[in-house]
Design an enzyme around this catalytic site. Structure first.
Site, short mmCIF file in Angstrom:
data_model
loop_
_atom_site.label_atom_id
_atom_site.label_comp_id
_atom_site.label_asym_id
_atom_site.label_seq_id
_atom_site.Cartn_x
_atom_site.Cartn_y
_atom_site.Cartn_z
N GLY A 23 44.40 -1.48 -48.87
CA GLY A 23 44.69 -2.51 -47.88
C GLY A 23 44.33 -1.78 -46.63
O GLY A 23 44.20 -0.59 -46.49
N CYS A 50 47.66 6.71 -47.14
CA CYS A 50 47.47 6.06 -46.03
C CYS A 50 46.11 6.23 -45.46
O CYS A 50 45.79 7.53 -45.09
CB CYS A 50 48.30 5.95 -44.97
SG CYS A 50 48.17 4.83 -43.38
N LEU A 51 45.04 5.31 -45.16
CA LEU A 51 43.88 5.70 -44.55
C LEU A 51 44.05 6.27 -43.17
O LEU A 51 43.09 7.06 -42.79
CB LEU A 51 42.78 4.45 -44.52
CG LEU A 51 42.57 3.85 -45.73
CD1 LEU A 51 41.93 2.53 -45.63
CD2 LEU A 51 41.92 4.81 -46.78
N GLN A 96 45.21 -0.27 -37.47
CA GLN A 96 44.23 0.76 -37.82
C GLN A 96 42.95 0.85 -37.42
O GLN A 96 42.45 2.16 -37.38
CB GLN A 96 44.38 0.88 -39.33
CG GLN A 96 45.96 1.17 -40.14
CD GLN A 96 45.79 1.33 -41.58
OE1 GLN A 96 45.82 0.38 -42.25
NE2 GLN A 96 45.91 2.68 -42.20
N HIS A 112 52.52 -1.41 -40.89
CA HIS A 112 51.81 -0.91 -39.68
C HIS A 112 51.78 -2.07 -38.54
O HIS A 112 51.60 -1.57 -37.40
CB HIS A 112 50.18 -0.89 -40.12
CG HIS A 112 49.83 0.37 -40.88
ND1 HIS A 112 49.58 1.40 -40.22
CD2 HIS A 112 49.57 0.42 -42.45
CE1 HIS A 112 49.14 2.30 -41.29
NE2 HIS A 112 49.26 1.71 -42.71
N HIS A 131 53.76 -1.66 -47.17
CA HIS A 131 53.03 -0.55 -46.51
C HIS A 131 52.30 -1.36 -45.10
O HIS A 131 52.37 -0.77 -44.24
CB HIS A 131 52.17 0.20 -47.39
CG HIS A 131 51.37 1.35 -46.76
ND1 HIS A 131 51.68 2.52 -46.86
CD2 HIS A 131 50.39 1.13 -45.98
CE1 HIS A 131 50.62 3.38 -46.27
NE2 HIS A 131 49.98 2.39 -45.82
N GLU A 132 51.30 -2.35 -45.67
CA GLU A 132 50.38 -2.79 -44.65
C GLU A 132 51.20 -3.32 -43.63
O GLU A 132 50.78 -3.18 -42.26
CB GLU A 132 49.64 -3.92 -45.29
CG GLU A 132 48.59 -3.23 -46.34
CD GLU A 132 47.79 -1.86 -45.87
OE1 GLU A 132 47.72 -1.69 -44.56
OE2 GLU A 132 47.57 -1.00 -46.76
NI NI Z 1 48.39 2.81 -44.14
#
Ligand code: NI
Length: 185
Positions: free
Chosen positions: A47, A100-101, A52, A146, A142-143
Site C-alpha cells: 500500500g 512501511c516504505l 508518502q 499516514h 496503516h495506510e
Molecule cells: Ni506506511
C-alpha cells in the site's frame, strides 16, 4: 508515468495531516494515482499513501492481485480510496508485524482493529464501502494512519518488537508462532 521518491521517517511532511481530495476525475489526479501505483510496485509495497510521496491529500492505494485459491485472510483487493472514513467493527484487536516504505528495512508489532468498515470514494467519486478483516483491515488502518501523520512506530506498545528485519530473525520467528507476520506498507 513515474516512480516518485518515498519520504522517510524524520521528514516532517510525514507528520502532517492531509487535506480532503475535492477535485475528482481530473487528469492530474489520474496521473498522481498512476505514479503512486508505479512507486508502490517499484518498492514492492502492499500500500501507499499520497503523503508518502509528498502530496498532502487524503488518498491511499493498496492491494495486489492474489492467486486464485489463496486463503481469504491474505487477500487485499487492489483499491484506490479517497477521503476514507474507518469504523471499527467490534472490540477485537490483533497484533501483527508491519513494515512501511517510509521505514525501509524495519518492522514492528502493532495492534490493530481486527475488523473494520471503510468508506470513501474512488477517483471518480463512486462510493467505496467495504468490511475488512485481518491483513486487509491492517493494511487499510496503516495506510489511513499516514493521512493523519501517524507512522506505525507511534502505535507500538512494545519497542522490543521493533527493529531491522535482518537483525530480528529470531524475534520474528518466536512471535510468528502465535500471530501472523505478514507485512503492510
Ligand atoms: Ni506506511
Amino acid at each position: 508515468m513515474s516512480v516518485r521518491p518515498i519520504l522517510k521517517m524524520g521528514d516532517p511532511r510525514l507528520l502532517r495531516p492531509s487535506k480532503p481530495v475535492t477535485r475528482l476525475g481530473t487528469p492530474e489526479l489520474e496521473a498522481l494515482i498512476q505514479d503512486m501505483f508505479d512507486t508502490m510496485a517499484a518498492a514492492d509495497g502492499a500500500g501507499l499513501a499520497a503523503p508518502q510521496i509528498g502530496v498532502p491529500l487524503r488518498l491511499v492505494i493498496f492491494g495486489f492481485d492474489t492467486p486464485s485459491g489463496a486463503p481469504e485472510e491474505i487477500a487485499v483487493p487492489r483499491t484506490i480510496l479517497l477521503n476514507p472514513v474507518l469504523t471499527p467493527l467490534g472490540e477485537e484487536q490483533e497484533e501483527g508485524w508491519e513494515g512501511c516504505l517510509s521505514l525501509p528495512g524495519m518492522r514492528g508489532v502493532v495492534s490493530r482493529w481486527a475488523k473494520i468498515r471503510y468508506e470513501g470514494t474512488d477517483q471518480y467519486g463512486n462510493p467505496v464501502n467495504r468490511v475488512a478483516s485481518h491483513f486487509h483491515s491492517r493494511v487499510v488502518q496503516h495506510e489511513c494512519d499516514h493521512l493523519q501523520g501517524i507512522l506505525y512506530p507511534m502505535r507500538m506498545h512494545d519497542m522490543s518488537l521493533f527493529g531491522y528485519i535482518d537483525a530480528m530473525k529470531e524475534t520474528a520467528e518466536a512471535f510468528e508462532s502465535t500471530d501472523d507476520s505478514r507485512r503492510a506498507d
